[in-house]
Scaffold this active site. Structure first.
Site, mmCIF file in Angstrom:
data_model
loop_
_atom_site.group_PDB
_atom_site.id
_atom_site.type_symbol
_atom_site.label_atom_id
_atom_site.label_comp_id
_atom_site.label_asym_id
_atom_site.label_seq_id
_atom_site.Cartn_x
_atom_site.Cartn_y
_atom_site.Cartn_z
ATOM 1 C CG HIS A 1 -37.840 -130.692 -56.525
ATOM 2 N ND1 HIS A 1 -37.683 -129.335 -56.400
ATOM 3 C CD2 HIS A 1 -37.472 -131.218 -55.326
ATOM 4 C CE1 HIS A 1 -37.249 -129.046 -55.195
ATOM 5 N NE2 HIS A 1 -37.094 -130.179 -54.523
ATOM 6 C CG ASP B 1 -37.919 -131.069 -51.065
ATOM 7 O OD1 ASP B 1 -37.511 -130.081 -51.698
ATOM 8 O OD2 ASP B 1 -39.015 -131.621 -51.282
ATOM 9 C CB CYS C 1 -34.995 -127.295 -57.018
ATOM 10 S SG CYS C 1 -35.555 -127.517 -58.721
#
Length: 520
Positions: free
Chosen positions: A169, A187, A62
């Site tokens: 994240h 995201d 991520c």
């Protein structure tokens, strides 16, 4: 008859349901929010980020994927080929600060994210959530990033506070709705959750959590272009400088090298010396340190595939291939010009003259400053491939994939000689005010530049090298050296090493980063 083995079933998922507090970007409500935010002027960052929106290649990527989106959205040229003849950022190219095999498993933290961003041509201003005094203070940075397309807001947060599965994240924030105080999260784990709107307060709470791996509070990073820090095109610091290296191995030995090198640099000159004499003396010193094992790591890597080559003395030079595709001619041309510029420097010519008296073994040793595919030893990591990078420099012998036969016939090949590597070492490595005898776990600098007399080896060498690069008419080598210096500085800074000295100047006791990297 043997019974049939029972296949182990792996739990599988096709996406997750968004929690109630998250509003799906593609929902009817999400579209209304987008329209209102767009008319309010706080969706400007969305379009470039959306054009670069990608799904992370690995479950732990991520941070790397968020950075790749920012690099491509801010139109940073990586200076090296992605595929064919195209230069474009991909996660697998972010190998400056942490080995990819480590990032693939553990991901990256805020410090590593900032190091990677700065190594790849970005200004990075990081803030931890606990240092933000009010929600309005956070809101101002969100407003600033979302109202323009040359600033990117990357958030590091805990999914738990969003009532999502998982924990730590990274993702970009690409929009803001002023009346409802909502932010748009793009995201990067699109296999899990779609883009969604969340309250700014929720984001602040999610950032104001502790990363269990570092023990530090999460936060966010504001990214913008740093045009004074070009990306490396051919060379970069070696994998041994990765921020995940065990300091007790590589960096304690590196301290020993820095102490010896600096001790020589600050020693007084016995007489007036010419540029040729000082370069020859420096070459002898580097070779002596290498013979005694005091230069413990390979200093540089090539961004290209290399193999042994050189006729009767195959270890005397490396043959690198920019691309096996015909479209790689333009890149090959640039790289040839870069090496030609390096060879035209007075420093290179003096190194070349010095090498006429050196043995073949010494030339081979100098070429060892460059990691390459064929130099793999049992006790030391000497491979540029990402698969060879490790969190520890002491690794068992690793297998390296053999290069294709086509590489040996590559018409666009480059020959990198021992003289090239020695010249690069002299131009790039910090030459003055390296470090004093640093105590273990500290990064205290030697002192001030004023402590170095104008009659030292270091002062004469630094002045000569600086003037040589400044006097070069080429446009490639200056950028190359500047880039490698900057990347090396970021990695060393991560390890707590303090450097002083500014662009070879002896007049300034202190200097800002911008001053150091706007000129040689």
């Amino acid at each position: 008859m043997q019974p049939k083995a029972i296949e182990k079933k792996t739990m599988q998922f096709y996406r997750r349901q968004l929690p109630i507090k998250c509003i799906d970007f593609a929902s009817k409500e999400g579209k209304v929010i987008f329209t209102e935010a767009l008319s309010g002027g706080f969706m400007n960052s969305f379009f470039k980020l959306c054009a670069q929106f990608r799904t992370q290649d690995e479950p732990a990527y991520c941070g790397l994927t968020s950075l790749v989106m920012a690099l491509n959205a801010l139109e940073i040229d990586p200076g090296k080929i992605w595929k064919g003849s195209w230069r474009w950022y991909h996660e697998d190219m972010l190998d400056c600060c942490t080995p990819l095999d480590v990032a693939r498993v553990k991901g990256i933290n805020m410090e590593q994210f900032v190091c990677l961003a700065r190594c790849n041509g970005l200004n990075a201003r990081a803030r931890i959530a606990s240092a933000i005094l009010s929600l309005d203070e956070l809101r101002q940075d969100v407003l600033s990033a979302c109202s323009q397309d040359d600033l990117v807001f990357i958030s590091s947060y805990s999914r738990k506070l969003l009532e999502q599965t998982g924990d730590g994240h990274f993702s970009p924030v690409a929009g803001y709705h002023k009346d409802r105080d909502l932010v748009l999260i793009l995201d990067t784990a699109r296999f899990k959750y779609p883009p969604h709107w969340i309250p700014l307060q929720t984001l602040w709470d999610a950032m104001n959590t502790v990363d269990k791996d570092t023990g530090k509070v999460r936060g966010y990073v504001l990214l913008s272009r740093a045009d004074s820090h070009p990306s490396s095109l051919l060379f970069r610091p070696s994998c041994d400088f990765a921020v995940d290296s065990v300091q007790g191995n590589v960096f304690l030995r590196l301290k020993g090298f820095s102490q010896e090198w600096f001790s020589w640099m600050k020693s007084p000159l016995p007489k007036q010396v010419s540029g040729a004499e000082i370069v020859s003396e420096a070459v002898d010193r580097v070779l002596d340190l290498m013979k005694r094992g005091q230069i413990p790591v390979k200093m540089f890597c090539s961004n290209l595939q290399c193999t042994q080559w050189g006729g009767t003395n195959p270890s005397a030079s490396l043959k690198c291939c920019p691309s096996d595709e015909k479209d790689g001619d333009t890149v090959s041309c640039i790289l040839h010009k870069l090496l030609k510029e390096l060879s035209s420097l007075e420093t290179f010519q003096y190194v070349e003259t010095s090498f006429t008296t050196k043995l073949a073994e010494e030339k081979k040793m100098a070429l060892g400053l460059l990691q390459s595919d064929h130099t793999v030893h049992e006790t030391e990591m000497n491979c540029c491939n990402d698969s060879c990078c490790s969190s520890s420099p002491s690794v068992e012998k690793r297998k390296v994939a053999k290069l294709s036969p086509e590489l040996l016939k590559c018409s666009n090949s480059l020959t990198i000689s021992p003289e090239h590597m020695m010249t690069l070492f002299l131009l790039v490595w910090p030459h003055k005010g390296l470090w004093e005898e640093v105590k273990e776990g500290q990064g205290r600098p030697f002192g001030t530049e004023a402590e170095i007399s104008r009659e030292t080896f270091g002062d004469v060498l630094v002045t000569f090298l600086s003037n040589d690069v400044q006097g070069s008419t080429g446009s490639y080598i200056a950028s190359e050296i500047k880039s490698v210096k900057y990347k090396l500085e970021e990695v060393m800074k991560y390890h707590g090493f303090s450097q002083i000295g500014c662009c070879g100047s002896t007049k300034q006791k202190t200097c800002g980063k911008s001053a150091c990297h706007t000129k040689q």
